[in-house]
Scaffold this motif. Structure first.
Motif, PDB file in Angstrom:
ATOM      1  N   LEU A   1      -2.245 -21.718   7.658  1.00  0.00           N
ATOM      2  CA  LEU A   1      -1.575 -22.919   8.155  1.00  0.00           C
ATOM      3  C   LEU A   1      -1.940 -23.112   9.625  1.00  0.00           C
ATOM      4  O   LEU A   1      -2.749 -22.380  10.193  1.00  0.00           O
ATOM      5  N   ALA A   2      -1.304 -24.110  10.261  1.00  0.00           N
ATOM      6  CA  ALA A   2      -1.709 -24.507  11.606  1.00  0.00           C
ATOM      7  C   ALA A   2      -1.583 -23.392  12.634  1.00  0.00           C
ATOM      8  O   ALA A   2      -2.411 -23.290  13.545  1.00  0.00           O
ATOM      9  N   ASP A   3      -0.554 -22.548  12.518  1.00  0.00           N
ATOM     10  CA  ASP A   3      -0.377 -21.514  13.530  1.00  0.00           C
ATOM     11  C   ASP A   3      -1.548 -20.547  13.556  1.00  0.00           C
ATOM     12  O   ASP A   3      -1.879 -19.989  14.610  1.00  0.00           O
ATOM     13  N   ARG A   4      -2.214 -20.363  12.423  1.00  0.00           N
ATOM     14  CA  ARG A   4      -3.357 -19.468  12.352  1.00  0.00           C
ATOM     15  C   ARG A   4      -4.649 -20.157  12.770  1.00  0.00           C
ATOM     16  O   ARG A   4      -5.505 -19.544  13.421  1.00  0.00           O
ATOM     17  N   ILE A   5      -4.793 -21.432  12.432  1.00  0.00           N
ATOM     18  CA  ILE A   5      -6.055 -22.130  12.679  1.00  0.00           C
ATOM     19  C   ILE A   5      -6.088 -22.784  14.057  1.00  0.00           C
ATOM     20  O   ILE A   5      -6.981 -22.534  14.866  1.00  0.00           O
ATOM     21  N   ASP A   6      -5.107 -23.627  14.352  1.00  0.00           N
ATOM     22  CA  ASP A   6      -5.125 -24.364  15.619  1.00  0.00           C
ATOM     23  C   ASP A   6      -5.004 -23.438  16.827  1.00  0.00           C
ATOM     24  O   ASP A   6      -5.485 -23.764  17.913  1.00  0.00           O
ATOM     25  N   GLY A   7      -4.369 -22.301  16.644  1.00  0.00           N
ATOM     26  CA  GLY A   7      -4.180 -21.383  17.759  1.00  0.00           C
ATOM     27  C   GLY A   7      -5.335 -20.437  18.001  1.00  0.00           C
ATOM     28  O   GLY A   7      -5.298 -19.638  18.944  1.00  0.00           O
ATOM     29  N   ASP A   8      -6.371 -20.521  17.184  1.00  0.00           N
ATOM     30  CA  ASP A   8      -7.521 -19.623  17.304  1.00  0.00           C
ATOM     31  C   ASP A   8      -8.678 -20.406  17.930  1.00  0.00           C
ATOM     32  O   ASP A   8      -9.430 -21.092  17.235  1.00  0.00           O
ATOM     33  N   SER A   9      -8.823 -20.309  19.243  1.00  0.00           N
ATOM     34  CA  SER A   9      -9.827 -21.114  19.947  1.00  0.00           C
ATOM     35  C   SER A   9     -11.247 -20.768  19.504  1.00  0.00           C
ATOM     36  O   SER A   9     -12.111 -21.648  19.425  1.00  0.00           O
ATOM     37  N   ALA A  10     -11.492 -19.496  19.190  1.00  0.00           N
ATOM     38  CA  ALA A  10     -12.834 -19.099  18.734  1.00  0.00           C
ATOM     39  C   ALA A  10     -13.148 -19.742  17.388  1.00  0.00           C
ATOM     40  O   ALA A  10     -14.273 -20.198  17.150  1.00  0.00           O
ATOM     41  N   LEU A  11     -12.161 -19.786  16.504  1.00  0.00           N
ATOM     42  CA  LEU A  11     -12.351 -20.419  15.199  1.00  0.00           C
ATOM     43  C   LEU A  11     -12.585 -21.916  15.361  1.00  0.00           C
ATOM     44  O   LEU A  11     -13.497 -22.486  14.743  1.00  0.00           O
ATOM     45  N   VAL A  12     -11.763 -22.578  16.177  1.00  0.00           N
ATOM     46  CA  VAL A  12     -11.916 -24.016  16.400  1.00  0.00           C
ATOM     47  C   VAL A  12     -13.294 -24.313  16.980  1.00  0.00           C
ATOM     48  O   VAL A  12     -13.967 -25.277  16.587  1.00  0.00           O
ATOM     49  N   ASP A  13     -13.756 -23.473  17.907  1.00  0.00           N
ATOM     50  CA  ASP A  13     -15.086 -23.674  18.488  1.00  0.00           C
ATOM     51  C   ASP A  13     -16.180 -23.503  17.429  1.00  0.00           C
ATOM     52  O   ASP A  13     -17.172 -24.248  17.424  1.00  0.00           O
ATOM     53  N   ALA A  14     -16.018 -22.529  16.536  1.00  0.00           N
ATOM     54  CA  ALA A  14     -17.007 -22.321  15.487  1.00  0.00           C
ATOM     55  C   ALA A  14     -17.059 -23.507  14.538  1.00  0.00           C
ATOM     56  O   ALA A  14     -18.147 -23.958  14.141  1.00  0.00           O
ATOM     57  N   VAL A  15     -15.889 -24.036  14.172  1.00  0.00           N
ATOM     58  CA  VAL A  15     -15.848 -25.202  13.286  1.00  0.00           C
ATOM     59  C   VAL A  15     -16.467 -26.411  13.982  1.00  0.00           C
ATOM     60  O   VAL A  15     -17.205 -27.195  13.364  1.00  0.00           O
TER      61      VAL A  15
END
Length: 390
Positions: free
Chosen positions: A227-241
């Motif tokens: 959910l959002a707390d895991r995805i939106d809060g992970d800057s490295a993941l957001v940058d990879a996407v």
């Protein structure tokens, strides 16, 4: 057109606030707005309250799904009843993006057109042929009508919207290749996208409704139930996407440099992280069971997790599920010939798809691509905004 008001230092423009599917936006008559261009965009951004992360001084709701708009007019095309322009108002910048369409906001266009007298209503169900000016394609909304107005009450439910409403069936079969001209813009069912880190992500780049990039959730270290707390809060993941999105955008001609994708193509392509069916807890705390869905997806839109599934993304996902060898077909069950059940953060939503094999690439053609939504008029108003600064 915008007009002066009894308030000496503000102007007004008429609009209708509507919920369309799991999104909410402002619906305008084209004639009530300035001509297309920077001046019109400045008005729309100011009415919405951008730039501001809370949009506190406007009508936006501080999230991408509540910072949207539709501009509607009678169409001069023989194959359409109305022209509809979709705008995604950015939240932290005073900008309006017109690069694609929104399936949820589209679901409100038919009811708006009927209620505003742009289309003659037929009792029972009125088909409204909608020309989307962003993509140049025509879709058809089948709108329930009662006493000359779009019906609101009904027994159809969609995850992410409380209660039930009248079912609006949207047919998007004519939107294959809407942005790029092809179902598979690269000509391949799977592309390998090499990240700057050296890791390789498998991707199916598909264009139906809007271009989307479908990747296995496992390729970015997720299992598909986050959910959002895991995805939106992970800057490295957001940058990879963002990097995946940017490099896919370059391949299909939407931007020149993947590092500039947020400026050159802010909304498209969307990125969906897909996984095989499995149970998970939704945003509301309920449990979606794996046996009730065909796959899981977590859609990233404007660099944030979408709370449900965008309408255009749902038809694109349905189409990709019927492409042999795609990353979507690899994880999706196909227990129903004409429906795919999509598990997303708010629950499970069906999309309709009927396909048949053909002998030339991409080796599949679609007889039906669609989904059902509900819509409701929330407010008919004059929106106020201050005179532009000198």
């Amino acid at each position: 057109m915008t007009t002066a008001n009894v308030v000496p230092d503000q102007l007004t423009v008429r609009c209708v606030l509507m919920r369309g599917g799991t999104s909410k936006g402002l619906y305008f008559h084209e004639a009530d707005l300035p001509a297309p261009g920077a001046g019109r965009d400045a008005v729309l951004a100011r009415v919405m309250g951008s730039p501001d992360p809370l949009q506190i001084d406007g009508l936006g709701g501080s999230r991408p799904i509540t910072s949207k708009l539709a501009i509607v007019a009678r169409s001069e095309r023989a194959d359409a009843d109305v022209d509809y322009t979709f705008g995604q108002v950015e939240i932290e910048r005073a900008a309006v993006v017109y690069s694609g369409n929104c399936g949820n906001i589209s679901a409100g266009v038919g009811p708006f057109a009927i209620d505003e007298g742009l289309v003659t209503a037929a009792e029972g169900v009125t088909p409204v042929r909608i020309h989307n000016t962003n993509t140049g394609v025509v879709m058809t909304a089948y709108v329930p009508v009662q006493a000359g107005k779009a019906r609101v009450l009904g027994d159809f439910a969609i995850p992410g919207v409380p209660g039930t409403g009248a079912e609006i069936v949207m047919d998007w079969a004519r939107t294959v290749g809407a942005k790029t001209g092809a179902l598979l813009p690269t000509g391949r069912a799977v592309d390998d996208i090499v990240l700057e880190s050296g890791s390789v992500v498998r991707a199916t780049i598909c264009d139906v409704g809007n271009p989307c990039v479908w990747i296995p959730a496992a390729d970015v270290g997720l299992d598909g139930s986050e959910l959002a707390d895991r995805i939106d809060g992970d800057s490295a993941l957001v940058d990879a996407v963002r990097e995946i999105r940017g490099k896919a955008a370059v391949r299909i001609g939407l931007c020149a440099d993947w590092r500039s994708v947020d400026d050159q193509s802010p909304g498209l392509p969307m990125v969906g992280l897909v996984a095989a069916p499995a149970g998970y807890r939704t945003l509301s705390g309920t449990v979606s069971e794996g046996g009730d869905m065909d796959l899981r997806v977590r859609l990233i839109f404007m660099n944030r997790l979408h709370e449900s599934i965008a309408g255009t993304a749902s038809v694109c996902l349905a189409a990709a599920s019927r492409v042999s060898g795609s990353v979507v077909s690899a994880v999706a069950t196909q227990r129903r010939r004409d429906t795919i059940l999509i598990g997303h953060p708010s629950g499970i939503t069906p999309a309709r798809v009927t396909a048949h094999a053909i002998r030339r690439p991409p080796y599949v053609s679609f007889d039906l691509l669609g989904f059902s939504r509900t819509a409701r008029r929330l407010m008919d108003c004059a929106a106020y905004y201050p005179y532009p600064a000198p």
